[in-house]
Design a protein around this motif. Sequence first.
Motif, PDB file in Angstrom:
ATOM      1  N   ALA A   1     -31.096 -92.944  42.321  1.00  0.00           N
ATOM      2  CA  ALA A   1     -32.519 -92.799  42.628  1.00  0.00           C
ATOM      3  C   ALA A   1     -32.862 -91.383  43.069  1.00  0.00           C
ATOM      4  O   ALA A   1     -34.020 -90.955  42.989  1.00  0.00           O
ATOM      5  CB  ALA A   1     -32.921 -93.796  43.716  1.00  0.00           C
ATOM      6  N   LEU A   2     -31.848 -90.645  43.526  1.00  0.00           N
ATOM      7  CA  LEU A   2     -32.044 -89.252  43.948  1.00  0.00           C
ATOM      8  C   LEU A   2     -31.518 -88.280  42.898  1.00  0.00           C
ATOM      9  O   LEU A   2     -31.419 -87.079  43.153  1.00  0.00           O
ATOM     10  CB  LEU A   2     -31.324 -88.999  45.279  1.00  0.00           C
ATOM     11  N   ASP A   3     -31.181 -88.776  41.724  1.00  0.00           N
ATOM     12  CA  ASP A   3     -30.565 -87.978  40.654  1.00  0.00           C
ATOM     13  C   ASP A   3     -29.240 -87.389  41.112  1.00  0.00           C
ATOM     14  O   ASP A   3     -28.880 -86.266  40.749  1.00  0.00           O
ATOM     15  CB  ASP A   3     -31.500 -86.867  40.160  1.00  0.00           C
TER      16      ASP A   3
ATOM     17  N   GLY B   1     -29.592 -82.874  43.052  1.00  0.00           N
ATOM     18  CA  GLY B   1     -30.415 -83.919  42.446  1.00  0.00           C
ATOM     19  C   GLY B   1     -31.880 -83.564  42.406  1.00  0.00           C
ATOM     20  O   GLY B   1     -32.250 -82.425  42.109  1.00  0.00           O
ATOM     21  N   LYS B   2     -32.714 -84.542  42.723  1.00  0.00           N
ATOM     22  CA  LYS B   2     -34.162 -84.349  42.642  1.00  0.00           C
ATOM     23  C   LYS B   2     -34.625 -83.260  43.593  1.00  0.00           C
ATOM     24  O   LYS B   2     -34.011 -83.005  44.625  1.00  0.00           O
ATOM     25  CB  LYS B   2     -34.886 -85.649  42.988  1.00  0.00           C
TER      26      LYS B   2
ATOM     27  N   ILE C   1     -28.836 -83.242  47.799  1.00  0.00           N
ATOM     28  CA  ILE C   1     -27.484 -82.816  47.398  1.00  0.00           C
ATOM     29  C   ILE C   1     -26.445 -83.766  47.977  1.00  0.00           C
ATOM     30  O   ILE C   1     -26.709 -84.509  48.923  1.00  0.00           O
ATOM     31  CB  ILE C   1     -27.175 -81.368  47.860  1.00  0.00           C
ATOM     32  N   PHE C   2     -25.265 -83.719  47.371  1.00  0.00           N
ATOM     33  CA  PHE C   2     -24.116 -84.422  47.942  1.00  0.00           C
ATOM     34  C   PHE C   2     -22.879 -83.612  47.629  1.00  0.00           C
ATOM     35  O   PHE C   2     -22.694 -83.134  46.506  1.00  0.00           O
ATOM     36  CB  PHE C   2     -23.959 -85.829  47.372  1.00  0.00           C
ATOM     37  N   GLN C   3     -22.033 -83.428  48.646  1.00  0.00           N
ATOM     38  CA  GLN C   3     -20.747 -82.770  48.438  1.00  0.00           C
ATOM     39  C   GLN C   3     -19.654 -83.623  49.071  1.00  0.00           C
ATOM     40  O   GLN C   3     -19.899 -84.363  50.023  1.00  0.00           O
ATOM     41  CB  GLN C   3     -20.741 -81.344  48.998  1.00  0.00           C
ATOM     42  N   ALA C   4     -18.473 -83.529  48.499  1.00  0.00           N
ATOM     43  CA  ALA C   4     -17.390 -84.428  48.886  1.00  0.00           C
ATOM     44  C   ALA C   4     -17.011 -84.317  50.350  1.00  0.00           C
ATOM     45  O   ALA C   4     -16.457 -85.256  50.927  1.00  0.00           O
ATOM     46  CB  ALA C   4     -16.166 -84.158  48.007  1.00  0.00           C
ATOM     47  N   THR C   5     -17.312 -83.193  50.986  1.00  0.00           N
ATOM     48  CA  THR C   5     -16.961 -83.015  52.398  1.00  0.00           C
ATOM     49  C   THR C   5     -17.958 -83.682  53.335  1.00  0.00           C
ATOM     50  O   THR C   5     -17.723 -83.734  54.544  1.00  0.00           O
ATOM     51  CB  THR C   5     -16.885 -81.509  52.734  1.00  0.00           C
TER      52      THR C   5
ATOM     53  N   TRP D   1     -27.922 -85.345  51.468  1.00  0.00           N
ATOM     54  CA  TRP D   1     -28.824 -84.599  52.346  1.00  0.00           C
ATOM     55  C   TRP D   1     -29.995 -84.047  51.541  1.00  0.00           C
ATOM     56  O   TRP D   1     -29.877 -83.800  50.334  1.00  0.00           O
ATOM     57  CB  TRP D   1     -28.089 -83.420  52.998  1.00  0.00           C
ATOM     58  N   LEU D   2     -31.097 -83.845  52.237  1.00  0.00           N
ATOM     59  CA  LEU D   2     -32.216 -83.081  51.702  1.00  0.00           C
ATOM     60  C   LEU D   2     -32.118 -81.702  52.321  1.00  0.00           C
ATOM     61  O   LEU D   2     -32.106 -81.569  53.552  1.00  0.00           O
ATOM     62  CB  LEU D   2     -33.547 -83.738  52.059  1.00  0.00           C
TER      63      LEU D   2
END
Length: 347
Positions: free
Chosen positions: A112-114, A138-139, A152-156, A161-162
């Motif tokens: 939903a957030l790409d 993402g979006k 965004i998302f990062q493995a750490t 997060w926006l």
Amino acid sequence: MSERMTNILGYLTLAAIMAAIWILFGEDPTREQGARGERTFAGLSERINETAAITLTKNDQTVSLVREGDQWRVASKSGYPADQDQVRSVLRGFALSERREPKTANASRFPALDLGDAATKVVLADDTGGVLLDVQTGKRKEGGSGRSLTYIFQATDTRSWLVSGIEALPMDPVEWLDTSLLDIAPQRIQSVTLNGVTLSRNLGDTNYSLANIADDKVPAASFKLAEPARTLSRLSVEDVQQTANPLMEPAANGMLTTHDGLKITFTLFGADEDYWVQLGADYSAEDVSEGDAGTLEGAPADGAAEAAAIDERVRGWLFKVSDFSADILKQTRDDFIESSDADAAAS
């Protein structure tokens, strides 16, 4: 109850709480979660200038940019120069990005957030191939300050997060190209010849004249005569392809000459519904106009070096130009002569 049993129950309770957090929120309490206002990518600002390659991947598309010395190039377009300001702005955005709002930690909600499979994956690497940044973007959404924010998302991280600062990341390599091609000061231009027609002017004059016009003909308005010079001197591109010998019949050709000795040749080709131009550059000291041509505003101190730099950049390339530019470069003598009422009636 014994002390030993109390400790056992305490440990079990803690384990149950941690398990509940994991089940409800998909988070690992032992991992760094970050906080609002912190830099999104810790330590990146200190190393951002080490970036030598940028790779963007989305679905089955990949865009690659590489740094050669101080210049960024679009590897996905055979190494043609990238828009340097655009690349620097993107890198600066990652380096200075800040966390604004924590978002979902549930990976099933990422699409939903790409994010997840729908994300644009960004990898920044140094000149040894070492990874400086690996993140999903993402979006985008408009922030309160009018600036865009990005999911965004990062493995750490434990959650998405926006964040602020991240620039748009187009997946079409054309959108990373340096689209400026020629930038020749108007006052330098002496003449343009296209398709056998010569439009010229004396040093210091504003208007062009049409050469070899019959006595009974009237040249078109001055703005019309100036269009070819204006188009060529500010030529920009919409796409590029690397080729030395186009297997197409020319649709037009000609040359722009300046008072200070620069010569730009062009050949226009039509392919399907598009138009592509091939360019060359040369310099002739013998052709420098008499008088104060060397003090012309915008004229380079070293005309030969200017021509060599232009020729090095354009040699072996075809440049896609707009239909508007192509229509101007295809003009013939009749397009630069005013049609009379009698001519109109005859046609």
